[in-house]
Design an enzyme around this catalytic site. Structure first.
Site, PDB file in Angstrom:
ATOM      1  N   ARG A 129      33.543  32.865   0.658  1.00  0.00           N
ATOM      2  CA  ARG A 129      34.776  33.083  -0.121  1.00  0.00           C
ATOM      3  C   ARG A 129      34.920  34.533  -0.585  1.00  0.00           C
ATOM      4  O   ARG A 129      35.394  34.800  -1.683  1.00  0.00           O
ATOM      5  CB  ARG A 129      34.833  32.166  -1.355  1.00  0.00           C
ATOM      6  CG  ARG A 129      34.956  30.686  -1.058  1.00  0.00           C
ATOM      7  CD  ARG A 129      36.269  30.368  -0.341  1.00  0.00           C
ATOM      8  NE  ARG A 129      36.498  28.925  -0.268  1.00  0.00           N
ATOM      9  CZ  ARG A 129      36.039  28.152   0.713  1.00  0.00           C
ATOM     10  NH1 ARG A 129      35.319  28.664   1.704  1.00  0.00           N
ATOM     11  NH2 ARG A 129      36.307  26.859   0.713  1.00  0.00           N
TER      12      ARG A 129
ATOM     13  N   SER B  79      40.528  24.336  -4.307  1.00  0.00           N
ATOM     14  CA  SER B  79      39.399  24.538  -5.230  1.00  0.00           C
ATOM     15  C   SER B  79      39.735  25.664  -6.202  1.00  0.00           C
ATOM     16  O   SER B  79      40.078  26.771  -5.755  1.00  0.00           O
ATOM     17  CB  SER B  79      38.137  24.942  -4.468  1.00  0.00           C
ATOM     18  OG  SER B  79      37.788  23.966  -3.533  1.00  0.00           O
TER      19      SER B  79
ATOM     20  N   GLU C 190      37.762  30.858  -7.873  1.00  0.00           N
ATOM     21  CA  GLU C 190      37.968  31.122  -6.451  1.00  0.00           C
ATOM     22  C   GLU C 190      39.372  31.681  -6.246  1.00  0.00           C
ATOM     23  O   GLU C 190      39.608  32.504  -5.375  1.00  0.00           O
ATOM     24  CB  GLU C 190      37.780  29.813  -5.671  1.00  0.00           C
ATOM     25  CG  GLU C 190      37.663  29.997  -4.182  1.00  0.00           C
ATOM     26  CD  GLU C 190      38.677  29.215  -3.415  1.00  0.00           C
ATOM     27  OE1 GLU C 190      39.894  29.433  -3.641  1.00  0.00           O
ATOM     28  OE2 GLU C 190      38.270  28.392  -2.581  1.00  0.00           O
TER      29      GLU C 190
HETATM   30  P1  FAD Z   1      48.373  33.628  -1.042  1.00  0.00           P
HETATM   31  O1  FAD Z   1      48.028  32.598  -2.050  1.00  0.00           O
HETATM   32  O2  FAD Z   1      49.813  33.953  -0.851  1.00  0.00           O
HETATM   33  O3  FAD Z   1      47.579  34.965  -1.376  1.00  0.00           O
HETATM   34  C1  FAD Z   1      46.225  34.923  -1.709  1.00  0.00           C
HETATM   35  C2  FAD Z   1      45.740  36.377  -1.978  1.00  0.00           C
HETATM   36  O4  FAD Z   1      45.795  37.139  -0.790  1.00  0.00           O
HETATM   37  C3  FAD Z   1      46.639  37.121  -2.967  1.00  0.00           C
HETATM   38  O5  FAD Z   1      45.826  37.985  -3.716  1.00  0.00           O
HETATM   39  C4  FAD Z   1      47.601  37.907  -2.076  1.00  0.00           C
HETATM   40  O6  FAD Z   1      48.094  39.082  -2.691  1.00  0.00           O
HETATM   41  C5  FAD Z   1      46.701  38.242  -0.905  1.00  0.00           C
HETATM   42  N1  FAD Z   1      47.414  38.324   0.380  1.00  0.00           N
HETATM   43  C6  FAD Z   1      48.044  37.305   1.028  1.00  0.00           C
HETATM   44  N2  FAD Z   1      48.477  37.724   2.232  1.00  0.00           N
HETATM   45  C7  FAD Z   1      48.128  39.020   2.343  1.00  0.00           C
HETATM   46  C8  FAD Z   1      48.281  40.005   3.371  1.00  0.00           C
HETATM   47  N3  FAD Z   1      48.927  39.747   4.516  1.00  0.00           N
HETATM   48  N4  FAD Z   1      47.782  41.245   3.156  1.00  0.00           N
HETATM   49  C9  FAD Z   1      47.137  41.542   2.003  1.00  0.00           C
HETATM   50  N5  FAD Z   1      46.960  40.664   1.001  1.00  0.00           N
HETATM   51  C10 FAD Z   1      47.441  39.406   1.169  1.00  0.00           C
HETATM   52  N6  FAD Z   1      40.891  27.588   1.099  1.00  0.00           N
HETATM   53  C11 FAD Z   1      39.768  27.496   1.836  1.00  0.00           C
HETATM   54  O7  FAD Z   1      39.087  28.502   2.088  1.00  0.00           O
HETATM   55  N7  FAD Z   1      39.320  26.297   2.303  1.00  0.00           N
HETATM   56  C12 FAD Z   1      39.982  25.145   2.057  1.00  0.00           C
HETATM   57  O8  FAD Z   1      39.562  24.080   2.497  1.00  0.00           O
HETATM   58  C13 FAD Z   1      41.182  25.217   1.290  1.00  0.00           C
HETATM   59  N8  FAD Z   1      41.860  24.091   0.996  1.00  0.00           N
HETATM   60  C14 FAD Z   1      42.989  24.156   0.220  1.00  0.00           C
HETATM   61  C15 FAD Z   1      43.677  22.974  -0.058  1.00  0.00           C
HETATM   62  C16 FAD Z   1      44.838  23.002  -0.824  1.00  0.00           C
HETATM   63  C17 FAD Z   1      45.547  21.707  -1.117  1.00  0.00           C
HETATM   64  C18 FAD Z   1      45.337  24.238  -1.304  1.00  0.00           C
HETATM   65  C19 FAD Z   1      46.606  24.286  -2.097  1.00  0.00           C
HETATM   66  C20 FAD Z   1      44.647  25.426  -1.036  1.00  0.00           C
HETATM   67  C21 FAD Z   1      43.462  25.394  -0.267  1.00  0.00           C
HETATM   68  N9  FAD Z   1      42.737  26.555   0.025  1.00  0.00           N
HETATM   69  C22 FAD Z   1      41.613  26.485   0.813  1.00  0.00           C
HETATM   70  C23 FAD Z   1      43.147  27.873  -0.515  1.00  0.00           C
HETATM   71  C24 FAD Z   1      44.229  28.602   0.316  1.00  0.00           C
HETATM   72  O9  FAD Z   1      44.906  27.718   1.160  1.00  0.00           O
HETATM   73  C25 FAD Z   1      43.617  29.727   1.158  1.00  0.00           C
HETATM   74  O10 FAD Z   1      42.961  30.663   0.332  1.00  0.00           O
HETATM   75  C26 FAD Z   1      44.694  30.476   1.968  1.00  0.00           C
HETATM   76  O11 FAD Z   1      44.083  31.387   2.856  1.00  0.00           O
HETATM   77  C27 FAD Z   1      45.691  31.227   1.091  1.00  0.00           C
HETATM   78  O12 FAD Z   1      46.725  31.686   1.931  1.00  0.00           O
HETATM   79  P2  FAD Z   1      48.134  32.109   1.372  1.00  0.00           P
HETATM   80  O13 FAD Z   1      48.896  32.687   2.508  1.00  0.00           O
HETATM   81  O14 FAD Z   1      48.761  30.980   0.650  1.00  0.00           O
HETATM   82  O15 FAD Z   1      47.706  33.266   0.356  1.00  0.00           O
HETATM   83  N1  EPU Z   2      31.430  16.345  -5.187  1.00  0.00           N
HETATM   84  C1  EPU Z   2      31.321  15.550  -6.305  1.00  0.00           C
HETATM   85  N2  EPU Z   2      32.438  15.334  -7.047  1.00  0.00           N
HETATM   86  C2  EPU Z   2      33.645  15.857  -6.736  1.00  0.00           C
HETATM   87  C3  EPU Z   2      33.752  16.684  -5.598  1.00  0.00           C
HETATM   88  C4  EPU Z   2      32.625  16.914  -4.826  1.00  0.00           C
HETATM   89  O1  EPU Z   2      30.242  15.059  -6.631  1.00  0.00           O
HETATM   90  O2  EPU Z   2      34.606  15.584  -7.455  1.00  0.00           O
HETATM   91  C5  EPU Z   2      30.211  16.557  -4.352  1.00  0.00           C
HETATM   92  C6  EPU Z   2      29.904  15.380  -3.440  1.00  0.00           C
HETATM   93  O3  EPU Z   2      28.502  15.295  -3.342  1.00  0.00           O
HETATM   94  C7  EPU Z   2      30.469  15.809  -2.096  1.00  0.00           C
HETATM   95  C8  EPU Z   2      30.182  17.306  -2.123  1.00  0.00           C
HETATM   96  O4  EPU Z   2      30.373  17.678  -3.496  1.00  0.00           O
HETATM   97  O5  EPU Z   2      29.844  15.190  -1.018  1.00  0.00           O
HETATM   98  C9  EPU Z   2      31.070  18.143  -1.230  1.00  0.00           C
HETATM   99  O6  EPU Z   2      32.444  17.840  -1.508  1.00  0.00           O
HETATM  100  P1  EPU Z   2      33.601  18.342  -0.541  1.00  0.00           P
HETATM  101  O7  EPU Z   2      33.255  18.027   0.869  1.00  0.00           O
HETATM  102  O8  EPU Z   2      34.901  17.846  -1.058  1.00  0.00           O
HETATM  103  O9  EPU Z   2      33.514  19.920  -0.678  1.00  0.00           O
HETATM  104  P2  EPU Z   2      33.482  20.914  -1.908  1.00  0.00           P
HETATM  105  O10 EPU Z   2      32.180  21.641  -1.894  1.00  0.00           O
HETATM  106  O11 EPU Z   2      33.885  20.261  -3.169  1.00  0.00           O
HETATM  107  C10 EPU Z   2      34.327  22.881  -0.431  1.00  0.00           C
HETATM  108  C11 EPU Z   2      35.400  23.919  -0.426  1.00  0.00           C
HETATM  109  C12 EPU Z   2      36.725  23.320  -0.019  1.00  0.00           C
HETATM  110  C13 EPU Z   2      36.577  22.741   1.386  1.00  0.00           C
HETATM  111  C14 EPU Z   2      35.495  21.671   1.350  1.00  0.00           C
HETATM  112  C15 EPU Z   2      35.205  21.089   2.712  1.00  0.00           C
HETATM  113  C16 EPU Z   2      34.753  25.602  -2.036  1.00  0.00           C
HETATM  114  C17 EPU Z   2      35.017  26.250  -3.348  1.00  0.00           C
HETATM  115  N3  EPU Z   2      35.517  24.548  -1.728  1.00  0.00           N
HETATM  116  O12 EPU Z   2      34.633  21.942  -1.458  1.00  0.00           O
HETATM  117  O13 EPU Z   2      37.675  24.382   0.034  1.00  0.00           O
HETATM  118  O14 EPU Z   2      37.786  22.184   1.837  1.00  0.00           O
HETATM  119  O15 EPU Z   2      34.264  22.281   0.857  1.00  0.00           O
HETATM  120  O16 EPU Z   2      34.442  21.971   3.425  1.00  0.00           O
HETATM  121  O17 EPU Z   2      33.872  26.054  -1.304  1.00  0.00           O
HETATM  122  C18 EPU Z   2      39.311  25.556  -1.216  1.00  0.00           C
HETATM  123  O18 EPU Z   2      38.621  26.570  -1.028  1.00  0.00           O
HETATM  124  O19 EPU Z   2      40.397  25.593  -1.830  1.00  0.00           O
HETATM  125  C19 EPU Z   2      38.840  24.270  -0.698  1.00  0.00           C
HETATM  126  C20 EPU Z   2      39.508  23.128  -0.881  1.00  0.00           C
END
Ligand code: FAD
Ligand code: EPU
Length: 338
Positions: A164, A238, A334
């Protein structure tokens, strides 16, 4: 190019926070981006690049110009015996890009299916899910300096990718705009189902017969069960990073809580789940006013109504303090708070 004044960003951030931007510009290509950045009217304005707004929390009106890239081209730029190189513009929606690559028979980012946002933001926090991080497949990132308009290509090794994290969240923060990204896909099928919930999903299946499309479908199904849909309820995924703690601290905790899982980061450091820590504090599903902890995934803070950015930040600090007091572990944000 479209430039608007004094516009609400509520539809442009997945937390649905209602704040205003002094200016909001949409540019269709790098030529328009250069025109905008060199326009005297905006040169001294504060600048914010916005993608899908899915990793951002606004706490104030933005007194400057918000720039959204709408450049949308994807192309295969070269091929070797082992690899296919695909370039995507920053404005392309991330999940459309994932689908495009799978439809082309490529594998490598299927585990990152359904992550909201745009390609341009994917290198910034090195998006990751289900055992894959985007750095695994990035070849290079094209950037433009916001002041000098200098264009550069950073090779993967120069991006300092980490969990991240990247150079774009540190040295280059707010200085550059990412305009496009080149991805290097191996020609050999490289599906990865090591992550526990994927392994469980495919239990009993012959691993050699699992395609990138199967993995995409599995990831979509797992995510839809656990994570709130930002089109229905405000959230940014997250809120916190998973903390990385020492082996000693991990063993101390494991003695007390046998259900704690750890994922080795280095020989002496272990990543643990922040969601687990928050759940153990009794916060899963709890809310104060319009802000709450998601009932199925404690790492996600949700906006159930018209919460302000500051209400969400206060709620997140309460969570950080409770985790700190109970476990003596600091969980850090994050998401990007503006
Ligand atoms: P924005 O939110 O628009 O921007 C994020 C940051 O990047 C800001 O600081 C912005 O200024 C900057 N930025 C954006 N585009 C540019 C550019 N072209 N040039 C320079 N700076 C820029 N993230 C994960 O890693 N794993 C996950 O599993 C995951 N699951 C998610 C689930 C949900 C339901 C949600 C809502 C979010 C999740 N995220 C996850 C977080 C998010 O989707 C990612 O971080 C994604 O890459 C953000 O993209 P965005 O275009 O929306 O960025
Ligand atoms: N867990 C709990 N309680 C909860 C959530 C998770 O106990 O409420 C424990 C469980 O043991 C579970 C484990 O955590 O098995 C892992 O959970 P999960 O697979 O949902 O993943 P996470 O570690 O909670 C991370 C990323 C997610 C990504 C998932 C899947 C970060 C900060 N978050 O979550 O990314 O989708 O793994 O790989 O690393 C995001 O960055 O926005 C995001 C959603």
């Amino acid at each position: 190019m479209i430039i608007k004044n004094n516009i609400s960003l509520k539809p442009c951030n997945t937390f649905n926070v209602d704040i205003k931007a002094k200016y909001f510009a949409e540019v269709n290509n790098t030529k328009e981006l250069k025109e905008l950045l060199s326009n005297k009217q905006y040169i001294s304005e504060k600048k914010l690049i916005l993608g899908g707004g899915s990793n951002i929390l606004f706490t104030n009106n933005f007194d400057g110009i918000v720039i959204k890239l709408n450049n949308l081209s994807i192309k295969i730029i070269s091929e070797t015996k082992e690899n296919v190189f695909v370039q995507s513009d920053a404005g392309v929606e991330w999940d459309s890009f994932v689908k495009y690559t799978i439809d082309k028979g490529l594998s490598g980012i299927e585990n990152l299916s359904l992550i909201p946002g745009n390609v341009g933001a994917s290198p910034i926090q090195n998006i990751g899910a289900y055992g894959v991080e985007v750095k695994d497949i990035i070849e290079s990132v094209s950037i433009m300096h916001l002041d000098s308009l200098e264009e550069k290509i950073l090779l993967k090794a120069e991006c300092n990718f980490n969990y991240r994290n990247s150079i774009f969240k540190n040295e280059l923060k707010n200085k550059f705009v990412i305009t496009s990204v080149v991805f290097k896909f191996p020609k050999q099928n490289c599906v990865n189902i090591e992550y526990a919930s994927l392994k469980n999903y495919f239990v009993g299946k012959d691993e050699n017969e699992i395609t990138s499309k199967d993995v995409r479908n599995a990831v979509i199904s797992i995510r839809e069960r656990k994570l709130p849909d930002p089109n229905k309820v405000g959230n940014a995924g997250s809120f916190f990073k998973n903390p990385i703690i020492t082996k000693e601290k991990y063993e101390e905790l494991k003695n007390e809580y046998s259900d704690l899982n750890g994922y080795p980061e280095t020989n002496s450091k272990i990543k643990i789940s922040a969601g687990w820590l928050i759940e153990k504090c009794g916060l899963k599903g709890k809310h104060i006013g319009n802000v709450g902890v998601h009932e199925k995934q404690a790492l996600v803070i949700v906006n159930y109504g018209n919460a302000t950015g500051n209400e969400i930040v206060e709620f997140s600090k309460m969570i950080q303090n409770l985790v700190q007091n109970k476990f003596n572990i600091k969980i850090v944000n994050e998401i990007n708070i503006i």
